[in-house]
Enzyme design. Structure first.
Site, PDB file in Angstrom:
ATOM      1  N   GLU A  50      41.405  -4.369  -1.714  1.00 48.08           N
ATOM      2  CA  GLU A  50      42.012  -3.239  -2.401  1.00 48.08           C
ATOM      3  C   GLU A  50      43.274  -3.705  -3.117  1.00 48.08           C
ATOM      4  OE1 GLU A  50      44.032  -0.175  -0.052  1.00 48.08           O
ATOM      5  OE2 GLU A  50      43.069   1.328  -1.288  1.00 48.08           O
ATOM      6  N   GLU A 110      39.957  15.558   5.675  1.00 50.35           N
ATOM      7  CA  GLU A 110      41.001  16.490   5.255  1.00 50.35           C
ATOM      8  C   GLU A 110      40.371  17.524   4.341  1.00 50.35           C
ATOM      9  OE1 GLU A 110      44.295  13.755   3.901  1.00 50.35           O
ATOM     10  OE2 GLU A 110      45.187  14.553   5.725  1.00 50.35           O
ATOM     11  N   GLY A 155      42.357   3.010   3.122  1.00 50.06           N
ATOM     12  CA  GLY A 155      42.119   2.456   1.789  1.00 50.06           C
ATOM     13  C   GLY A 155      40.658   2.345   1.401  1.00 50.06           C
ATOM     14  N   SER A 193      47.240   2.298   4.522  1.00 49.28           N
ATOM     15  CA  SER A 193      46.310   1.173   4.354  1.00 49.28           C
ATOM     16  C   SER A 193      45.511   0.935   5.646  1.00 49.28           C
ATOM     17  CB  SER A 193      47.109  -0.076   4.005  1.00 49.28           C
ATOM     18  OG  SER A 193      47.999  -0.358   5.060  1.00 49.28           O
ATOM     19  N   CYS A 213      43.674   6.002  -3.641  1.00 47.94           N
ATOM     20  CA  CYS A 213      42.869   5.373  -2.583  1.00 47.94           C
ATOM     21  C   CYS A 213      41.378   5.375  -2.894  1.00 47.94           C
ATOM     22  CB  CYS A 213      43.117   6.097  -1.275  1.00 47.94           C
ATOM     23  SG  CYS A 213      42.898   7.870  -1.426  1.00 47.94           S
ATOM     24  N   PRO A 245      57.464  10.842   5.470  1.00 51.81           N
ATOM     25  CA  PRO A 245      56.985  10.320   4.192  1.00 51.81           C
ATOM     26  C   PRO A 245      57.107   8.802   4.161  1.00 51.81           C
ATOM     27  CG  PRO A 245      58.890  11.806   3.905  1.00 51.81           C
ATOM     28  CD  PRO A 245      58.778  11.495   5.356  1.00 51.81           C
ATOM     29  N   SER A 246      56.458   8.195   3.198  1.00 49.48           N
ATOM     30  CA  SER A 246      56.670   6.762   2.975  1.00 49.48           C
ATOM     31  C   SER A 246      58.125   6.549   2.591  1.00 49.48           C
ATOM     32  CB  SER A 246      55.762   6.294   1.840  1.00 49.48           C
ATOM     33  OG  SER A 246      56.222   5.048   1.355  1.00 49.48           O
ATOM     34  N   GLU A 247      58.691   5.443   3.038  1.00 47.80           N
ATOM     35  CA  GLU A 247      60.101   5.162   2.701  1.00 47.80           C
ATOM     36  C   GLU A 247      60.280   5.009   1.184  1.00 47.80           C
ATOM     37  OE1 GLU A 247      59.738   0.863   4.346  1.00 47.80           O
ATOM     38  OE2 GLU A 247      61.460   0.862   3.009  1.00 47.80           O
ATOM     39  N   GLU A 279      43.236   8.491   6.996  1.00 44.13           N
ATOM     40  CA  GLU A 279      42.827   8.436   5.589  1.00 44.13           C
ATOM     41  C   GLU A 279      43.296   7.096   5.055  1.00 44.13           C
ATOM     42  OE1 GLU A 279      40.941  10.375   4.093  1.00 44.13           O
ATOM     43  OE2 GLU A 279      41.010  12.239   5.217  1.00 44.13           O
ATOM     44  N   ASN A 337      51.741   7.406  -2.831  1.00 45.62           N
ATOM     45  CA  ASN A 337      51.130   7.735  -4.131  1.00 45.62           C
ATOM     46  C   ASN A 337      51.063   9.231  -4.426  1.00 45.62           C
ATOM     47  OD1 ASN A 337      49.212   8.036  -2.146  1.00 45.62           O
ATOM     48  ND2 ASN A 337      47.537   7.179  -3.344  1.00 45.62           N
TER      49      ASN A 337
END
Ligand code: NDP
Length: 485
Positions: A382, A459, A253, A230, A285, A178-180, A251, A154
């Site tokens: 969620e 964070e 959901g 998640s 999130c 990174p996320s795919e 970090e 996101n």
């Protein structure tokens, strides 16, 4: 494509782009049209090994530099990011589908904020001196070593910087996966850091699915793992990290409550509910997706909410006037639409939205359910899409118990003009990040993170330093050693 969205290569290792087409191909899809805009290849074990080795080899020299020197490089990178904000925002929009209206003010800019903040802080990191009579102890704040960052889809640029900036400020090396779904922007972050003078090997990017993340997390040469993702993935990554007693930041959901009391400023509360449910098409999130509205103002709230949702400009995310874009993927859109069906089946009242838009791309309408009850699936799970659940309440104690009755604890918000009630409610929320008469602010100066199943660690802010460094205590004796024999 007016922009060149195909990266020079899939990975960024040891200061340079690296390709290995023997990995599984990953197609990058523009969510507004469904067209393929790039292909990258998942990291093979050899690529993972190369990234870890280059990080390990480079880290000690980076940690040995003064904080001022490290910080200067981060702040130079910050400047470059701000100068390139337009191009980075366009790329982020291609990667995620989020409207340019958002990406141009929230993504690279918040990444730059992190580089600026932690770049400034690098020179201030110190240990302390503890006097013990004639003797003393001093502490050294030391880097952890090689940190792995794993991102969600996101906020790809922001996550790459929120993890990278404090890690690097503390003298660590980072490998970021990174996320795919959104592999493009982290490569730009790596490129910019190196252009700013970062030594080769200190910030690496490798692509891939969960297996690549897992290979990184379980490698004994890795000292810390920071995941944004998640709760189910968090459980797996935390468990894998525990095997190697690695440091973690999680970090995860949320299903955060937002409480609107009957004395609230309705326009502000509606504005907060819109920001906390429909920004980034609801894929945030910390969203306040359980909106508890006092019975006395419920219909007024729903009327104004519906009127204002009618002003959403849904369309081409590159158009600066567009304020609501597609969802990141067909899969995520179908998940959210599936929850709409569950809400209807459970008897919630669909106030507005609920359908896919009749156009190309992965668009669904901003959706509001009213008369939602605590036991409904749409109030418990969620959704990670533009689906708001409005629940009624009448009494403060009752609503507090219901708001906290969840496995999650990421965020929570309250709208009221009653000063003491606002602070009382904030103190009673079981959540890491709370908002009074606002929602979803995330400035770099403030700690961000969750309690309960929503996460571990924080964070941003000074608090992040504790999660990217460790203290060594050094005892110094001035007098003689007294031994029993
Ligand atoms: P996922 O949990 O599916 O994935 C997160 C990342 O972990 C991805 O890069 C994924 O790779 C990777 N991954 C998956 N399995 C493993 C594994 N076994 N070991 C190591 N890495 C793995 O989350 P999404 O990407 O779908 O993002 C949405 C979720 O992220 C939501 O729950 C949301 O609440 C949360 N989130 C939390 C935030 C926070 O700050 N608290 C902020 C933003 C999002 P891949 O997907 O490529 O397979």
């Amino acid at each position: 494509m007016p922009y060149d969205t195909q990266p020079k290569a899939s990975h960024f290792i040891n200061g340079a782009y690296v390709e290995d087409t023997s990995g599984t191909p990953i197609d990058v899809i523009y969510p507004a049209t469904g067209e393929k805009i790039a292909t990258v290849y998942a990291a093979t074990p050899a690529i993972v090994d190369q990234a870890i080795e280059s990080a390990r080899n480079a880290q000690a020299a980076w940690a040995a530099m003064s904080g001022t020197e490290r910080g200067r490089i981060l702040r130079r990178a910050e400047q470059i990011m701000r100068e390139r904000n337009h191009d980075l925002s366009v790329l982020e929009t291609y990667d995620t589908g989020k409207p340019y209206q958002e990406t141009s003010v929230v993504d690279a800019t918040s990444g730059a904020d992190a580089l600026e903040y932690f770049g400034g802080m690098a020179a201030t990191l110190t240990g302390e001196h503890i006097q013990l009579g004639e003797n003393w102890v001093y502490t050294r704040r030391e880097a952890l070593g090689v940190c792995v960052g794993i991102g969600a889809w996101n906020y790809p640029t922001q996550i790459a910087c929120w993890k990278g900036a404090p890690a690097l400020a503390c003298g660590n090396a980072m490998i970021f996966k990174p996320s795919e779904t959104t592999p493009l922007c982290a490569l730009k972050v790596a490129e910019i850091l190196h252009e700013a003078g970062l030594p080769a090997g200190i910030y690496n990017v490798v692509q891939g699915m969960g297996e690549v993340g897992s290979a990184l997390v379980t490698d004994p040469r890795v000292d810390k793992v920071s995941l944004t993702g998640s709760v189910p993935t968090g459980r797996k990554v935390y468990a894998a990290a525990a095997e190697g007693i690695k440091h973690v930041t999680m970090e995860l959901g949320g299903k955060s409550p937002m409480i609107v009391f009957d004395d609230a400023d309705i326009e502000n509360a509606v504005g907060g509910a819109i920001l906390g449910n429909f920004y980034s098409s609801g894929q945030v999130c910390s969203n306040g997706t359980r909106v508890f509205v006092h019975k006395a103002i419920k219909e007024k709230f729903l009327t104004r909410l519906t009127e204002r949702l009618g002003n959403a400009v849904i369309g081409d995310p590159m158009d600066p006037d567009t304020s609501f874009g597609p969802m990141v993927s067909e899969r995520q859109m179908n998940i959210a639409l599936g929850y709409v069906e569950k809400g209807k089946a459970e008897g919630a009242r669909l106030v507005t939205g609920g359908a896919r838009l009749d156009r190309e791309g992965f668009y669904m309408q901003p959706t509001v359910f009213a008369d939602v009850t605590d036991d409904m699936i749409i109030a418990r799970e969620e959704i990670f899409g533009p689906v708001m659940a409005v629940l009624d309440f009448e009494d403060e104690d009752e609503v507090m118990a219901r708001a906290n009755d969840t496995e999650f604890g990421l965020a929570a918000g309250v709208f009221t003009k009653d000063l003491t009630r606002a602070h009382r409610v904030a103190a009673r929320f079981e959540a890491g990040t709370c908002f009074i008469n606002t929602y979803n602010d995330a400035p770099v100066e403030a700690p961000f993170g969750g309690s309960k199943n929503s996460g571990v660690g924080r964070e941003n802010s000074k608090a992040a330093i504790a999660h990217y460094s460790q203290l060594k205590s050094v005892f110094v004796r001035m007098d003689d050693v007294e031994a029993p024999f």
